[in-house]
Design an enzyme around this catalytic site. Structure first.
Site, PDB file in Angstrom:
ATOM      1  N   ASP A  25     149.080  66.104  28.063  1.00  0.00           N
ATOM      2  CA  ASP A  25     149.930  64.936  28.288  1.00  0.00           C
ATOM      3  C   ASP A  25     151.377  65.374  28.526  1.00  0.00           C
ATOM      4  OD1 ASP A  25     150.846  65.564  25.673  1.00  0.00           O
ATOM      5  OD2 ASP A  25     149.376  64.227  24.767  1.00  0.00           O
ATOM      6  N   SER A  26     152.336  64.565  28.089  1.00  0.00           N
ATOM      7  CA  SER A  26     153.744  64.866  28.387  1.00  0.00           C
ATOM      8  C   SER A  26     154.228  66.145  27.709  1.00  0.00           C
ATOM      9  CB  SER A  26     154.637  63.698  27.950  1.00  0.00           C
ATOM     10  OG  SER A  26     154.482  63.425  26.567  1.00  0.00           O
ATOM     11  N   ILE A  27     153.641  66.504  26.567  1.00  0.00           N
ATOM     12  CA  ILE A  27     154.066  67.727  25.893  1.00  0.00           C
ATOM     13  C   ILE A  27     153.703  68.943  26.739  1.00  0.00           C
ATOM     14  CG2 ILE A  27     153.856  69.094  23.777  1.00  0.00           C
ATOM     15  CD1 ILE A  27     153.242  66.497  22.299  1.00  0.00           C
TER      16      ILE A  27
ATOM     17  N   GLN B 216     156.089  68.708  30.100  1.00  0.00           N
ATOM     18  CA  GLN B 216     157.454  69.162  29.876  1.00  0.00           C
ATOM     19  C   GLN B 216     157.547  70.659  29.557  1.00  0.00           C
ATOM     20  OE1 GLN B 216     159.148  66.680  26.800  1.00  0.00           O
ATOM     21  NE2 GLN B 216     158.718  64.788  27.907  1.00  0.00           N
TER      22      GLN B 216
ATOM     23  N   HIS C  87     158.180  64.539  20.897  1.00  0.00           N
ATOM     24  CA  HIS C  87     158.266  65.649  21.845  1.00  0.00           C
ATOM     25  C   HIS C  87     159.021  66.832  21.222  1.00  0.00           C
ATOM     26  CE1 HIS C  87     157.513  62.078  24.378  1.00  0.00           C
ATOM     27  NE2 HIS C  87     156.721  62.924  25.016  1.00  0.00           N
TER      28      HIS C  87
END
Length: 242
Positions: A10-12, A15, A191
């Site tokens: 996912d976003s982790i 990024q 995050h």
């Protein structure tokens, strides 16, 4: 052709190629040894990620990844009835979805190194402060994620890895071994800070080395410059290029 290492999450994961990110650190460690490919999708849970499997990991590929990290759960663990309700996936379904991902990857390549990564811990106060900084008075009144609930997803992830004979990284537990982990490792309660990214990098690197994917033991894709004769450069490239 260099082997590929895919970071799926996912976003982790999305990024992870930012400055100080764990993906960029891996890419540096495996420079000229393997290509680290980021397939991170911000906001995705495991239910939605299943739709991507055949596109990211096509069956019948002649060059499947040598290793893949599966790093989901932070969104699945969003609480039902709270502000991130639509991302919620029950823990039993989360476990089944990860199992489906693993089964698909094994069909792509029986020898692929698959590493399951749990979601990190949640700093509920940090999430609340972040929401207030963005939305002011309209910010959530109740936490949309809790550390306790996320820990249940982490436990299921680790248990599934043990069941399937896979390696796993329990970030939820690992990060909480450090004092003041909330501020040290998390930027918004969820995050990662550069220090949090460092923990992920160290853990992924450790697991890769414990398996069979140590960058020090992998060959360069082309000769090191010290092996090139300035008067007769073709000699160094005969086996690989000519």
């Amino acid at each position: 052709m260099r082997p590929h290492i895919v970071l799926f999450g996912d976003s982790i994961t999305a990024q992870s190629f930012r400055s100080g990110g764990w993906g960029s650190a891996l890419a540096d460690a495996y420079s000229r040894k393997a290509d680290v490919v980021v397939r991170g999708y911000g906001g995705y849970n495991t239910r939605w990620a299943l739709f991507l499997l055949h596109h990211i990991f096509p069956l019948g590929s002649l060059t499947p990844p040598v290793a893949t990290t599966i790093f989901f759960g932070a969104n699945d663990a969003a609480l039902k009835g709270r502000t991130s309700d639509r991302q919620h996936v029950p823990v039993e379904e989360y476990t089944d979805n990860i199992r489906t991902m693993v089964q698909h990857l094994k069909k792509c390549s029986p020898t692929m190194l698959i590493v399951l990564v749990t979601p990190p811990p949640i700093d509920e106060a940090g999430r609340q402060s972040y929401a207030e900084s963005i939305y002011g008075e309209k910010a959530m009144k109740e936490p949309e994620r809790t550390n306790e609930t996320t820990g249940i997803y982490a436990q299921h992830c680790v248990a599934l890895a043990e069941e399937l004979g896979l390696r796993s990284i329990n970030l939820w537990s690992k990060m909480q071994e450090t004092d003041d982990w909330q501020k040290k490792y998390l930027s918004d309660g969820l995050h990662l800070t550069p220090e949090g990214n460092g923990v992920v990098y160290e853990e992924v690197s450790r697991v890769f080395r414990e398996a069979w994917l140590s960058p020090e033991e992998m060959p360069f894709d082309f000769p090191h410059h010290s092996q090139i004769d300035g008067d007769n450069p073709s000699k160094a490239f005969q086996e690989r290029c000519l």
